[in-house]
Structure formats: C-alpha cells, structure tokens
Design an enzyme around this catalytic site. Structure first.
Site, PDB file in Angstrom:
ATOM      1  N   ALA A 207      75.648  73.339 -30.732  1.00  0.00           N
ATOM      2  CA  ALA A 207      75.052  72.056 -30.386  1.00  0.00           C
ATOM      3  C   ALA A 207      76.058  70.930 -30.604  1.00  0.00           C
ATOM      4  O   ALA A 207      77.116  71.117 -31.214  1.00  0.00           O
ATOM      5  CB  ALA A 207      73.807  71.824 -31.241  1.00  0.00           C
TER       6      ALA A 207
ATOM      7  N   GLY B 271      73.946  77.128 -31.324  1.00  0.00           N
ATOM      8  CA  GLY B 271      73.267  77.005 -30.036  1.00  0.00           C
ATOM      9  C   GLY B 271      73.952  77.776 -28.930  1.00  0.00           C
ATOM     10  O   GLY B 271      73.308  78.186 -27.957  1.00  0.00           O
TER      11      GLY B 271
ATOM     12  N   GLU C 244      72.540  81.160 -29.236  1.00  0.00           N
ATOM     13  CA  GLU C 244      71.146  81.095 -28.783  1.00  0.00           C
ATOM     14  C   GLU C 244      71.088  81.044 -27.255  1.00  0.00           C
ATOM     15  O   GLU C 244      70.192  81.647 -26.644  1.00  0.00           O
ATOM     16  CB  GLU C 244      70.462  79.873 -29.393  1.00  0.00           C
ATOM     17  CG  GLU C 244      70.210  80.038 -30.893  1.00  0.00           C
ATOM     18  CD  GLU C 244      69.540  78.834 -31.516  1.00  0.00           C
ATOM     19  OE1 GLU C 244      68.413  78.967 -32.021  1.00  0.00           O
ATOM     20  OE2 GLU C 244      70.144  77.743 -31.491  1.00  0.00           O
TER      21      GLU C 244
ATOM     22  N   GLU D 178      74.212  77.632 -38.646  1.00  0.00           N
ATOM     23  CA  GLU D 178      73.473  76.383 -38.874  1.00  0.00           C
ATOM     24  C   GLU D 178      73.210  76.108 -40.352  1.00  0.00           C
ATOM     25  O   GLU D 178      73.115  74.946 -40.771  1.00  0.00           O
ATOM     26  CB  GLU D 178      72.140  76.415 -38.114  1.00  0.00           C
ATOM     27  CG  GLU D 178      72.258  76.248 -36.614  1.00  0.00           C
ATOM     28  CD  GLU D 178      72.492  77.557 -35.872  1.00  0.00           C
ATOM     29  OE1 GLU D 178      72.394  77.562 -34.643  1.00  0.00           O
ATOM     30  OE2 GLU D 178      72.790  78.577 -36.540  1.00  0.00           O
TER      31      GLU D 178
END
Length: 703
Positions: A63, A104, A107, A127
C-alpha cells in the site's frame, strides 16, 4: 489507458502492467487505474485471461503508506473493494510476481486465481511492522490457501518468504526460469489455463481453514506468544482476524478483518510505528550531502582491536563480502578474537541460519596482523580499543603515519571527543566516529559522529557503508556520549538516585519493562558491565556535570568487584543468566543515603516513570536544540535500535509528543520544586521544551 498502468491485448490475453515507480504502491490513483483496466479486460470478448505484472519488473511492495491514518486510505475505490471485485471476474487472473509482493501487493496476488514467481521473488505480509494487519483480504485468503498455522506465522513475524519456500507453501503455483522470462512464462501459464478450461478461481486447498487444526490450537498459540507480544496491539488483532477466518464464512471474515484493520490504523501504536518507518527514511538526509556527493571506495577494511567489539565489527563486513584485517598487539589476543568469530558463526550454523560453506567463506575474508604496516592498503580503518582518550589518540597518530592518503579513519568511541582524536592527525577531514553497539554483529544502530572537520564525502561514504552492512546509520554531532549515551546519563542518574531515595533496582526496572522496554536500567548496566559504565563515567566526570554523588552506588559496586552478569553479582545476583534481587545492594543504598543525607521514603511507580522518562526526553530535546541531533526522529531511532526503547511507542521523542509536551514540562517543574537542592540542580527544563509549550506546539522541532 491511464499512465499508472500499461494495457495491451496479445493472443486473447490482457497484459496489465503496474507502472507507478518505484515500487507500485497501491495508492488511490493506481487502485482506480488497475480496476478500470481489469473491468476493460473483463468486458472485452477477445480477452480470455488476464495477466497482472510489474511494468518495471517489480510487482508491488504494498500500500501507499503515506495514506494510512488519512481519508485517502479508504478513498474510492478502496483496496478491499478492488480486490473483492477481482475475485469475482469471470476470467482467470494470473499474477506475475517479479521481485516483491509485500503487504497489499501480496493481497493483490492472492485476489488473482493463479500466481507465478521467479527465482528472486519474495513475498510477505509485513503489516505488523507498522502496527497494522493485512486489511484487503490477506488474513482470510492466505489461511485458505496455505493453512492456518503457516499463514499465522507469516503475518505475526512479518517475514519475507523466498521464492522456493513460497512454491513449497503453495503461495505461488510455479516459478519461471528467470526474472527476464517471467512475463513470457506467465503468458504461457495463462494459455495453459485457457486451453484446459480452468475456472477463473480454482478451489482453495484449505477451504475450511479450521479443519485439521487442534481444538486448542489458538488457545495454546496465544499463551505461547503472550510474553513476546507484551502490550503490542497488532499481533492480537492479526490473531483475531485469523481466528475469524476459521469461524466465519469468507464474506463475514472479510468484514471482520476490515473492522480490525481500522482499529489498528487508528491506534497510537500504529501511528508510532509509522513514525519510525518514515524516520528511518529521513535519517539519511543530511545537510550538505546529496546524490551528487562523491563516494570513496571501500574495498578493504581494517579493525584495530580483536576483542568482542572489534570482532563483531569485523563480522559486519565479512558478511557482505568485504575483506577485513584485524590488528592486535599480542598474538594470543588475536588468536582468541578470530576463534571467537568462528564460534559465533558456528552458532548461526547450528541454528540453520548459515551453511558450513558460508562460514568458511566469511572466515576466509578475515585475517590478522600484529603490524600496523599491514594496514597500508585499507580503505577504512575502525579503531575499537580501550575507551581512553590518550590511548585512542596514540592509535590515530600511528594510523596517520601508516595509512594511505584518502583512507577513512574511524573511531568506535562511545563517548569521547572525536574532534580531539582527529586533531592529533594531519588529516582531520578523513576522521569520523562510527559508534557500533554491542554485540556489533547484531545491533542495528550505528551512530555516525560528524566531527568538526569531517569531509562531506567521508560522511556520505560511511552512511552508505552503514546501510550496506545492514545498519541504521544516524548522524550525531560531537559532544559527550553523542545522542544515545548522553541521554542515557540523566536516565540512569534518576534510576540510581531513586534507589538511594527508597526504591529498589527491581522496582525501577519493573516500571521501565512495564512500558515494554527490553530491559530496565540496572539490568542493562549489569549486562553491559558495571565496570564499563564506571570507566566511561570516570573518564568523563568533568563533562557529566557539577555533582556525581547520585552514582555513588555504581561506584561502590565497582570498588567491590561486582561488575554484573560476568562476575555473578552487580545490582542483582546471578545464577547463569537468571537474575535475583540482592538485599546487600539495598543495604548499601541505605548506607550511602545516610552518608549523603538523602532522605529515604516509599517511592511510587508513577514517580519512577516520570523522573526517568522525563529526564531522558528533556536531554533529547536539548540535543536537538544544540544541533547535535538533526531531527527528533533521529533520536527515536537511536533509542529504539540501540537501547531497546519499544518501537510501538515510537521512541522517547514521539512518546513525549503522545504523552503531551505540556505534561512533560509540568512534571519536570514539579520535581525541580519538590526535590529540594537535588531538584534545583538537575531538573532544569530544556529551553526548547519551554519554547515549544509556550508556542502551543505538540511536536518536537527546532523553533
């Protein structure tokens, strides 16, 4: 097509390249562009499968961290919604994972039905290092892919998984032969899927993640991990999210994950860890140095002193393939040093972190000498001898004679004046302080002491060198103790004084470890050596201040030969590494208090917290005001990586900001007024702290 992605159709395949350098961070603009490209491919009847890849080779490092804690974090389209939509497309998606898929980015790959990596691919969900948990499906999809235990371990550790292991676990379905052939291999894989009529998403290997997991698995796991987690929130939220994957259908699990993510994102701990993340990136920014600053080559290193510190320093360079020559005065000392290095590497071999071949390869890079003349071709020389100015100055006079022009001459002093060391040479511009922390082969902090005449290219070279050997280099100016040890002095002073006033070493340490510090003051002094602390203090009594009676307890223990763990007795008694309270120390404190006319009384935990922490903070603010530290974030990095201050509190400066600068100032003034002559002597607020509070500032910065 949006400039943040590339899009082309080749032989029934839509190739969607993420093109937001340097790491394809999944901020709102890239999320929107990716979703638009996928919708276009999904609606195009000519497209039968989709390949998502990194246009510059790297897939996605996660992210956009700058969005966390702001409305942009969930700006439309948010990442959970984008990835949920990708899972519902009716065409196979293949993620071609080049180099990295982290957070992310992984993911995103998990939202694709199929994944292919290359030999250098690394994947992970780190994270937790930001006080967060995967919030876009990672805690729900990964357990269904590789099982609960493996998924939980990945998320709790935050570790990156190499390509081969990712294939074994089932995170990737196959590996391309090379990074260069990754996209071609991904396209070949996609064509195979089309030819075989493969579904858009294959069935999950662990569709019911709870199946096969022991009934008491979660209970046992939590009990085992509790001592490590301490007061950290993020591991508990990861744990809860993975439990939800076992107890709830996917859709409900995703909703639970999102709620837990938002709780983590709003927490003070995540704010603190994000502060640390950005502080590490800011630490390399030094006035007068930029990308155009020339660097000196470092092809060979010399270390003077083959003791514990010198050997540890040498290992850092051998670990990255740089040859090192160790110099000692006596042959037996040199032999002991090299033997100790081999034994330390041997421990890594036993733990499976190093192979025998790697051990031998590193030892081959290490050599020893008793003759300074053998240092003539070294590019960097690091002195790690006894902490006494005259001894270090004599070493540097010799180095000045024997080292080649342009060699960087570094001192590992922890407290002495680097300007005075540089002054005995004819080339002070080549002299710098490189303060490694013990054990030097393990500790991440490197204080880089920029002396008055240190050349810009010397500073730039050592900063880059520090990063290349895996350290976090932080620049300090010249003063007693630099950043870390100068702040340690008032922190330890209050701990000593509180014991004279009626606290016990165990009570003081308990308050500090209750904040999640790795260890309290007295445990740390016993570990480092009461003798070492005494000798540093004794060599610098003039620099420390006007009255050092507060440290009489440490002086007396030194006189008694109670040096800490290594002698079995210090502030505590030891059986091996097991620590016990020592009532002789308390009796000694009572006697010294009487001699010094210190009134003894019950001391509460709140006072211990305030006096130790506020004076630590106050000294850090003073360092910033003096320009010894460039940024408050640099101070936080020093204390997190060198002194065990918990990262989830952000370091002492960030902790002060969250606690309230006005409250810190009020506390210092309170003890200045309530502790009589001692308070008036020591509890002087840093002028910068007073200015910040007067100006209504809530963050620590120079004004």
């Amino acid at each position: 097509m949006n400039s943040l992605v590339t899009y082309q159709v080749e032989d029934n395949l839509a190739l969607i390249g993420l093109a937001r350098p340097p790491v394809n961070a999944l901020g709102q603009p890239l999320r929107a562009a990716l979703l638009q490209a996928c919708e276009q491919a999904n609606s195009d009847p000519a497209v039968r499968a989709i390949v998502i890849f990194g246009a510059s080779g790297l897939f996605c490092a996660g992210a956009d961290i700058t969005e966390f804690g702001s409305p942009a974090s969930f700006a439309t389209p948010n990442l959970p919604d984008v990835l949920l939509r990708l899972t519902r497309l009716d065409k196979p998606l293949v993620a071609a994972i080049g180099k990295l898929a982290l957070g992310g980015g992984l993911e995103l790959a998990l939202a694709c039905g199929y994944r292919i990596g290359e030999p250098q691919t690394r994947v992970g969900l780190p994270e937790i290092n930001l006080g967060l948990l995967p919030g876009a499906g990672g805690t729900q999809r990964l357990p269904r892919l590789i099982g609960v235990q493996a998924a939980l371990e990945m998320m709790i550790s935050g570790a990156q998984v190499p390509a081969k292991r990712a294939l074994e676990l089932g995170i990737v379905d196959r590996l391309a032969g090379s990074a260069e052939h990754l996209l071609a291999s991904a396209c070949e894989y996609a064509r195979e899927l089309i030819a075989s009529g493969a579904p858009a998403r294959p069935s999950e290997p662990f569709a019911d993640p709870a199946k096969g997991v022991a009934a008491d698995f979660f209970e046992r796991y939590c009990v085992e991990q509790e001592p490590r987690w301490k007061s950290r929130l993020a591991p508990r939220l990861v744990f809860s999210a993975v439990q939800a994957a076992c107890l709830l259908p996917l859709e409900q699990g995703l909703a639970r994950e999102l709620a837990l993510f938002k709780q983590a994102e709003a927490s003070r701990q995540s704010e603190a860890l994000r502060h640390v993340f950005f502080a590490e990136r800011e630490a390399g920014k030094v006035p007068g140095i930029d990308a155009s600053t020339p660097l000196r080559p470092i092809a060979k290193v010399a270390v003077i002193g083959a003791g514990t510190m010198g050997g540890g320093i040498a290992m850092n360079f051998a670990n990255v393939g740089i040859p090192v020559i160790l110099l000692e005065r006596q042959g037996d000392a040199l032999d002991r040093g090299l033997t100790q290095i081999r034994q330390t590497y041997g421990i890594s071999v036993k733990r499976g972190k190093l192979s025998e071949a790697q051990l031998e390869q590193r030892m081959a890079l290490l050599s020893g000498t008793l003759d300074y003349a053998d240092l003539a071709d070294a590019d960097l020389v690091i002195e790690a001898v006894f902490e006494k100015l005259q001894i270090k100055q004599e070493v540097f006079r010799t180095l000045d004679r024997v080292c080649k022009p342009g060699a960087i001459l570094a001192t590992n002093t922890s407290s002495l004046d680097v300007d005075q060391i540089a002054a005995v040479t004819s080339r002070p511009q080549d002299v710098i302080g490189l303060h490694f922390f013990s054990p030097a082969n393990v500790m991440r902090l490197l204080e880089v002491v920029n002396a008055r005449e240190t050349a810009a290219d010397v500073l730039a070279t050592t900063l880059k060198m520090g990063r290349s050997i895996g350290k976090i280099p932080v620049v300090s100016g010249v003063c007693f103790g630099f950043i870390g040890n100068r702040m340690l002095e008032p922190y330890a002073r209050e701990a000593h004084r509180l014991v004279l006033e009626g606290a016990t070493p165990a009570q003081v340490d308990g308050v500090l470890t209750g904040l999640d510090l790795n260890m309290g003051v007295f445990t740390m002094l016993d570990l480092a050596g009461v003798d070492v602390n005494f000798l540093v203090r004794d060599a610098n009594r003039a620099a420390i201040a006007h009255d050092d009676s507060y440290c009489r307890l440490g002086d007396e223990l030194y006189a008694l030969g109670r040096y800490g763990q290594k002698t079995g007795r210090g502030f505590y008694q030891y059986e091996g590494r097991e620590r016990h309270n020592d009532y002789e120390v308390i009796a000694l404190a009572e006697r010294l208090a009487g001699e010094l006319h210190v009134t003894r009384r019950p001391v509460d935990d709140g006072e211990i917290h305030a006096r130790c922490l506020f004076m630590l903070i106050n000294e850090g603010i003073q360092l910033l005001d003096e320009g010894i530290a460039l940024r408050s974030g640099d101070i936080d990095l020093v204390w997190i990586n060198g002194y065990g201050f918990p990262a989830h509190l952000g370091g002492p400066m960030h902790y002060a900001e969250q606690y309230g600068l006005d409250k810190v100032l009020a506390g210092i003034r309170h003890y200045r007024d309530s502790l009589g002559d001692y308070g008036r002597m020591w509890f002087t607020p840093a002028p910068l702290l007073e200015r910040l509070v007067a100006a209504g500032k809530t963050t620590i910065e120079r004004i």
